[in-house]
Every structure is written in structure tokens, then in C-alpha cells.
Design a protein around this motif. Structure first.
Motif, mmCIF file in Angstrom:
data_model
loop_
_atom_site.group_PDB
_atom_site.id
_atom_site.type_symbol
_atom_site.label_atom_id
_atom_site.label_comp_id
_atom_site.label_asym_id
_atom_site.label_seq_id
_atom_site.Cartn_x
_atom_site.Cartn_y
_atom_site.Cartn_z
ATOM 1 N N LEU A 277 0.828 -1.196 0.000
ATOM 2 C CA LEU A 277 0.000 0.000 0.000
ATOM 3 C C LEU A 277 0.868 1.253 0.000
ATOM 4 C CD1 LEU A 277 -3.151 0.372 0.223
ATOM 5 C CD2 LEU A 277 -2.781 0.785 2.657
ATOM 6 N N ASP B 144 1.392 4.814 1.116
ATOM 7 C CA ASP B 144 0.872 5.640 2.212
ATOM 8 C C ASP B 144 0.997 7.109 1.822
ATOM 9 O OD1 ASP B 144 0.044 6.761 4.553
ATOM 10 O OD2 ASP B 144 1.697 6.031 5.779
ATOM 11 N N SER C 64 -3.345 4.650 0.437
ATOM 12 C CA SER C 64 -4.026 5.050 1.653
ATOM 13 C C SER C 64 -4.163 6.566 1.673
ATOM 14 C CB SER C 64 -3.248 4.589 2.891
ATOM 15 O OG SER C 64 -3.872 5.042 4.076
ATOM 16 N N HIS D 196 -12.233 6.550 -0.133
ATOM 17 C CA HIS D 196 -11.102 5.997 0.606
ATOM 18 C C HIS D 196 -11.051 4.482 0.469
ATOM 19 C CE1 HIS D 196 -9.871 4.081 4.518
ATOM 20 N NE2 HIS D 196 -8.764 4.705 4.210
ATOM 21 N N GLU D 197 -12.202 3.840 0.611
ATOM 22 C CA GLU D 197 -12.256 2.379 0.514
ATOM 23 C C GLU D 197 -11.862 1.894 -0.879
ATOM 24 O OE1 GLU D 197 -16.210 1.518 1.691
ATOM 25 O OE2 GLU D 197 -15.872 2.050 3.806
ATOM 26 N N ASN E 283 -4.368 0.759 -4.566
ATOM 27 C CA ASN E 283 -3.431 0.434 -3.476
ATOM 28 C C ASN E 283 -2.810 1.681 -2.847
ATOM 29 O OD1 ASN E 283 -3.557 -2.511 -3.662
ATOM 30 N ND2 ASN E 283 -2.538 -2.244 -5.636
ATOM 31 N N PHE F 159 -8.132 2.223 -1.401
ATOM 32 C CA PHE F 159 -7.397 1.238 -0.598
ATOM 33 C C PHE F 159 -7.222 -0.085 -1.346
ATOM 34 C CE2 PHE F 159 -6.537 -1.600 2.934
ATOM 35 C CZ PHE F 159 -5.851 -0.805 3.843
#
Length: 472
Positions: free
Chosen positions: A57, A59, A425, A414-415, A423, A418
């Protein structure tokens, strides 16, 4: 224990279906949502997070604008290990530490002498609680004392922490709702400085500032100017409004009102400070020095729980001429390990010239976001400073009408972001407009982020937004 069910492996990620017992997962942790066990981070490298489901992920928000150096950092780790090998804990009521003294000196020096003392705790909420008490004690220490000063004025759609005093001071309606009956009643709120939402189309910046200054002046008169300890505000709003900077001249006007009534000006820089907006202290860009400022998140970069506040000479002088003792203390106040971590983080920021990178990469992020999203029909505003950017979503671009709260647009964006293939955040926020309606997301990558990583963050964020609304 039954193994979790693995589904949808064809999409390149193992997704877990939570096992439930009496409506809750089998985890022994009281997670934020007891019906959902979040994925676990097994490794962090730079601005990438490796999860226990095999996902890698990106970030883009440092957790919550915290991990300002990415992860890991051997300099910080070594500094903490050295400190814990020498002194792992001491009680601040009886002892001090070299790391505590060095951190305080580093912070005071970073203000060019505008601030006189530093007070170090373990979280932003604790810092806010301490500042509320310190502001009150200041007026008791004055000669003659002003014991009638018990109230605070803050702003609507503000967030200053989650403990009861801090929650009372803020105006984050969703976080306050369940606890309203037990919150303190000594805080009132005026309009936030949010030009996109509330500056009138025919109103100049000067007129807008004058209107907000007049509102603050009226608030002082309404609650009783002799009863107000301080006006509290974020120089650049954080989670509640989504990176909204003040318009030019706003804080100078607010300070003038505070000075008129003898109240303190307190800046909450827990999220926007310590380099996040391009200067170490956000107030450096406002031409105004607060009497007190809270600091957190970027102070220690997430390597240790640490926050605190800085206090100006005028306020310290009152204490020195009075009792000479701040009537407040906490078990982990000035923790040696936390101070060592924060000190090394601040030295790295200074020695590696990372504030310059924040400004350069922030300008690039701003340019790319506006280039790719400014004309999107559901993007109302793109705003921020440095590496602290917010994107506000609207149902109607012309009228700025927000989506209905029940749609949970920011959370759903956001989901989607994610999950593969994005991928990434990002940080969702709701209640942007009035505490209930309104959606935004935040981007706040590490200060040492590269140009290529900024381009990747923007690309993945834009694709997630575009694909979400295409499906929506």
C-alpha cells in the motif's frame, strides 16, 4: 480457531472475511469498529506499507499526517535505543533528562526566540488539555489576578482532540454527539475562515476578514470579554475541514481582537505544524506569533508517541512572577525515549533541508492535483499548503451543494483507493460544510517524498476518484 475465509484472490489481493462471535471479531483488541478487524501492517518501508494479506500500500497520508520521514529511519531508531539504554523512564516531578533539555532547546531555537519554554506530553489531546489549564492559570498568576476568565472561543468545524476538555473546545459535531451531555460548557464557537464556502461572491478578502473579525469581537462581547481566556484556532485546518488555509490578513485581525480584550491567542498546530505546511511553524507564514501553540504529529514522526506545547515569554513571565509552578503533570510527561525520538526527527528535518523539499514537492502536488481534478464535476475545491492538501467533493459544482451525509462519499472513495488496482491510503473526512454534510479527503505524504512518488500519489488518487464517480 477457524482460519479466515479467503476470497477474491483473482484481483491480486487476499481479502479477509472476518469471523464473528456475538457480533464482534475474534480479535482481543477493542478496534474502532468491533465488527471489523483491520489488516495488519507487517512491514513499512519508505512510504509503502506491507499488509498481512499480501497487499503493498502506498501511504499518501503518513497515517494521519504523522510519518513525516517515512519508515524506518535508522538515525531515529539508534537515538531511541541509546536513550533507553541510558535512562528509559524518570518522573518529571523529581528529575529531568538530557534528551528533554535538548529537545526543548531545539524547539525554542526554531522559533527565533519567540517562544520561551516547551512542555512535552504523549499526544495532541493531552497537549490541548494542558494548554487549556495553562491559559487559565496565566490569568490567575497575573497581578492583579483575573479569576473571572474561564471561557474559550474556538471555531466551527474545528477539532482539537478527543479527550473531554479538548472535545469541548472543538466543534467536530460527529465526534461530540454522543458526549454532549458531559462536555464542558465554557467554549463557544465562531465561523471558520473558509473562503471557498463562506466568502461572499462580491466580498473582497479585506471585507471577508473584517466580517470575521467583527464576529469574533461580538463573540467576546456576548460571553463577556473579561471572562475569556483565549481564542483557539488551527492556522491550516486539519481533519474537520480538510486543509483549509486562512485568507491573508485573517490571523492579524484575530490577534488584534484578542489584544483588544486582553485574551491569549492559541494556535493548534498539532496537524499542520512542525514542517507540514512548508515552514516548521505554520504561524511563520501568517506574520503573527501566538502566545501558545500546540505541536504533535510531525514532532516525532510517529517513531514515539509525543506532542507538546510552546509558550511565549509574556505568558512565562507571569508564571515566573507568580507561583513559578504549572499546576499540571502527567506520568509520561517528557518521556526520555519520546524526547530522544522527537529531537532526532527535528535534527533530520533541519540538517537534511527537508522543509525546502516540502515546499517544492507541495508545489508539484498542488499543480498536478489542480491540472487533473480542477474540472472534475464532483470536485469542488482543492486547497492546502506544503504537503498538506485537501480535496472537497460536491454534488453540484456550480452551487457547491454537498452530497447527502448518508452516502458517505469520502469514506467510499477511501475504501476504493485502498483496494487494487489503486493500493493507496488516503484520509477521509466528513461534515466539511456544517458538521454533518460535506466530504473531503486529505493527502499528507512524508517530507522526504520524491518527485516520482508525488506523481504516483496523484495518479493513483485521481484514478480512484475518477473510477469511483464513474461507477457512482
Amino acid at each position: 480457531m477457524t482460519a479466515p475465509e479467503v476470497i477474491d484472490e483473482d484481483n491480486g489481493v487476499v481479502q479477509w472475511k472476518a469471523n464473528h462471535t456475538n457480533g464482534a471479531t475474534k480479535s482481543a483488541v477493542l478496534h474502532r469498529d468491533i465488527h471489523h478487524e483491520p489488516p495488519k501492517i507487517t512491514r513499512a518501508l519508505g512510504i509503502y506499507l506491507h499488509l498481512n494479506n499480501g497487499q503493498k500500500l502506498l501511504d499518501a497520508v503518513g497515517g494521519a499526517a504523522v510519518a513525516c520521514l517515512g519508515q524506518p529511519n535508522t538515525r531515529v531508531i539508534d537515538a531511541v535505543v541509546r536513550q533507553l539504554s541510558e535512562v528509559s523512564y524518570c518522573h518529571s516531578g523529581s528529575f529531568g533528562t538530557c534528551s528533554g533539555e535538548a529537545l526543548a532547546r531545539e524547539l525554542v531555537n526554531s522559533t527565533g526566540g519567540e517562544m520561551a519554554k516547551a512542555f512535552i506530553v504523549s499526544s495532541g489531546s493531552e497537549a490541548t488539555e494542558a494548554v487549556i489549564k495553562f491559559a487559565r492559570q496565566y490569568f490567575i498568576e497575573l497581578s492583579p489576578p483575573q479569576p473571572a476568565r474561564t471561557k474559550f472561543i474556538a471555531r466551527e468545524q474545528s477539532y482539537h482532540g478527543t479527550t473531554l476538555g479538548a472535545l469541548s473546545l472543538g466543534s467536530h459535531l460527529a465526534r461530540r454527539e454522543k458526549f454532549e451531555p458531559i462536555l464542558l460548557q465554557n467554549a463557544s464557537h465562531v465561523s471558520a475562515c473558509n473562503a471557498y464556502r463562506f466568502q461572499h461572491p462580491d466580498e473582497s478578502t479585506e471585507d471577508y476578514v473584517a466580517r470575521l473579525a467583527g464576529e469574533l469581537d461580538e463573540a467576546f462581547k456576548r460571553v463577556g470579554p473579561e471572562t475569556v481566556c483565549a481564542f483557539v484556532a488551527e492556522p491550516v485546518s486539519g481533519a474537520a475541514l480538510g486543509c483549509v488555509p486562512a485568507v491573508p490578513g485573517y490571523f492579524k485581525a484575530m490577534k488584534k481582537v484578542c489584544d483588544k480584550y486582553g485574551a491569549l491567542l492559541i494556535f493548534d498546530e498539532i496537524m499542520c505544524g512542525m514542517g507540514r505546511t512548508g515552514t516548521l511553524h505554520a504561524w511563520e507564514q501568517e506574520g503573527v506569533v501566538p502566545d501558545i501553540q500546540t505541536i504533535g504529529k510531525g514532532l516525532g514522526g510517529g517513531f514515539y508517541p509525543v506532542a507538546g506545547f510552546l509558550v511565549g515569554q509574556r505568558v512565562i513571565n507571569a508564571l515566573a512572577r507568580g507561583t513559578g509552578a504549572f499546576a499540571h503533570g502527567q506520568t509520561y510527561q517528557g518521556h526520555p525515549g519520546a524526547c530522544a525520538a522527537a529531537l532526532e526527527v527535528q535534527r533530520i528535518i533541519r540538517e537534511e533541508g527537508l522543509l525546502d523539499n516540502v515546499r517544492k514537492m507541495g508545489a508539484l502536488m498542488s499543480s498536478l492535483l489542480k491540472q487533473k481534478l480542477e474540472t472534475h464535476p464532483y470536485v469542488g475545491d482543492i486547497r492546502g499548503k506544503g504537503l498538506f492538501w485537501g480535496i472537497e467533493f460536491v454534488r453540484d459544482k456550480a452551487t457547491k451543494q454537498p452530497f447527502h451525509p448518508a452516502l458517505s462519499i469520502a469514506s467510499r472513495v477511501h475504501e476504493k483507493a485502498f483496494r487494487p488496482p489503486y493500493n493507496i491510503s488516503i484520509y477521509p473526512g466528513a461534515g466539511t460544510v456544517d458538521g454533518e454534510s460535506g466530504d473531503h479527503i486529505l493527502l499528507a505524504p512524508a517530507y522526504n517524498v520524491s518527485e516520482a512518488e508525488i506523481e504516483l500519489i496523484v495518479d493513483r488518487t485521481v484514478r480512484a476518484i475518477e473510477d469511483f464517480f464513474a461507477d457512482f
